[in-house]
Each structure stands twice: as C-alpha cells, then as structure tokens.
Design an enzyme around this catalytic site. Sequence first.
Site, mmCIF file in Angstrom:
data_model
loop_
_atom_site.group_PDB
_atom_site.id
_atom_site.type_symbol
_atom_site.label_atom_id
_atom_site.label_comp_id
_atom_site.label_asym_id
_atom_site.label_seq_id
_atom_site.Cartn_x
_atom_site.Cartn_y
_atom_site.Cartn_z
ATOM 1 N N TYR A 33 79.749 -16.281 66.535
ATOM 2 C CA TYR A 33 79.334 -15.568 64.892
ATOM 3 C C TYR A 33 80.965 -15.267 64.064
ATOM 4 C CZ TYR A 33 83.840 -12.556 67.015
ATOM 5 O OH TYR A 33 84.401 -12.054 67.651
ATOM 6 N N LEU A 206 92.641 -18.533 67.589
ATOM 7 C CA LEU A 206 91.697 -18.602 67.232
ATOM 8 C C LEU A 206 92.074 -18.252 65.761
ATOM 9 C CD1 LEU A 206 88.284 -17.888 66.578
ATOM 10 C CD2 LEU A 206 88.920 -15.765 65.427
#
Length: 291
Positions: A33, A206
């Site tokens: 996502y 991330l």
Amino acid sequence: MSRIAYVNGRYVPHREAAVHVEDRGYQFADAVYEVVHVHDGRFVDEEPHLDRLERSLREIRIPMPMPRAALQRVLREVVRRNRIAEGIVYFQISRGVARRDHAFPTRPVPPALVVTAKRLKPFPTRIEGWKATAITHPDQRWARCDIKTVGLLPNVLARQAAVERGATEAIMIAPDGTVTEGASTTVWIVDAEGRLRTRDLGGNILPGCTRQVLMGLMREEGIAFLEGPFTEAELRSAREAFITSASSFVKPILAIDGVLVGDGTPGPVTRRLFEIFARHVGGMRNVPRAA
C-alpha cells in the site's frame, strides 16, 4: 456527501466497498500500500510514493494493476469525488483473489486495487502545537520492513502501546539495542554532539518518502546529516528528536518514555527543517532526488 471508494474498476459508496473473502491481501497480507498527502488539492511528493509502490510490488512479484498514468487518474478521481482539498489518498494492491493456498496462484489472477480518501486537518503552518511524545518499544517485525506491506500487526501493537501510555508514537528498538524507526514514521535525532542523524536504509526499515525528500532539501540547503545506526542510549541523550512521514511531515518529539528531550521544546534544527519542508509543501517545486 457520502464517501466514495474505488474497488477493482468501480467507484462505489464507501459503506458498500468490499473485497472477496479470498482476496490474498485479506487472508495473507499478500499486498502492499501507499499513502499520499493531499494539500490544497495537490498531491505531495507523489512520484516518490509511486516509485516505492512499484518497488514493493516487484519485491513480492505482483504486477502493477494498470499503467502508472492510469493509476494516477484513478487516484485523482477518488480525491475529486470525495472533494478532498486537505487529506490523504490511500491505495492498496493485493495479489488478487484465489483459492486459499500459501503458494502463489498456479494460474495468474488480476491484482486487486482499492483506493480510498479522507479529509485531514490543514497542513500545520507553525511548529507550535505541532508536537508529540513517544515511548520506546521492542521491534518485533519481520525482516523485510523495506517493503510497504499491509502486514502491520507488530506496528499496530506498538502504536496501541503508545496510545495506552498517552503518547503519539512508538519508537522501535532492535534486539541489538539500536533504534530502527517509529511504528509508522522515520525517527531522527540531534545527538549529544549536535549531529543530525537517522537510521541508514536496509531491510529493517522502510525507505520513507518524506525522509528521501527532506534529505534532498537538506542537501540543497547545505545541512549536514548522518545515516547510520544509533543506540537507544543515544536516543535518550539526544538534544532533539523528531519524526517524519507523509502525515507527520516534520513533527518534534518532546518527551520519550516520560522524560523530556532537551528542554522539552522544539529545538533549532527541528524548527529549521519544519520550515524548509513547509515551504516545500506550499511551493511544490520539483522533488529533490535522494542520492
């Protein structure tokens, strides 16, 4: 006005939006996502988010459901139909619908795409009032945190622990005692020696898009920073701490585990970076590329 979602080719009322019970995103978290901030009707740092989306899809071998330009049209149409001037657009792509089996479907199935949007409070124009506190929490996530997967249960538990202790964010600590990142943010410190630092990229964090853009802006401004591990002890002795993300922007952390960071007010480095990023969002000039 009811909210509108996009689900696999159809714009539908949000309350009626649904995916199949055997969608692999629902059953296995076999999906990725992205979230893009919308400011004054414009998409903030859209290209880095789409670049990261495509990288995440490649890493888990899901094809794009449509060309990038077509996806951008869908994102804008969802924002338009929801009349979002300030908010976020969320988009999720799963491997699709198939009989439940851990291995990939033997026959290719179309990837599933869901897009939603919602309003948020306006982008902060002053750092006063734009502040947060944090707790520390063990990092219990899987080894490929560089992929923006929907498998976020450890992040959910960490954020819930923060909420239960009256904090905004949970800063995760790896088993070796180093700081990785927040439950949904990149963590930065100005250490005891005055050096601006954040964790280097690897499988355990991330690659934040706001992180990337802010680094490009700092290079343009001649602001030095270090990428590399730092310890929980260095976090606790820091002069300043702040977090970044698509919805946090540059947000000061004023206390960690109930102990003030510095004097408990936003420090000069954090203030300057907040102002630089606010100008970027307001002007939306070309996005600096990370080196």
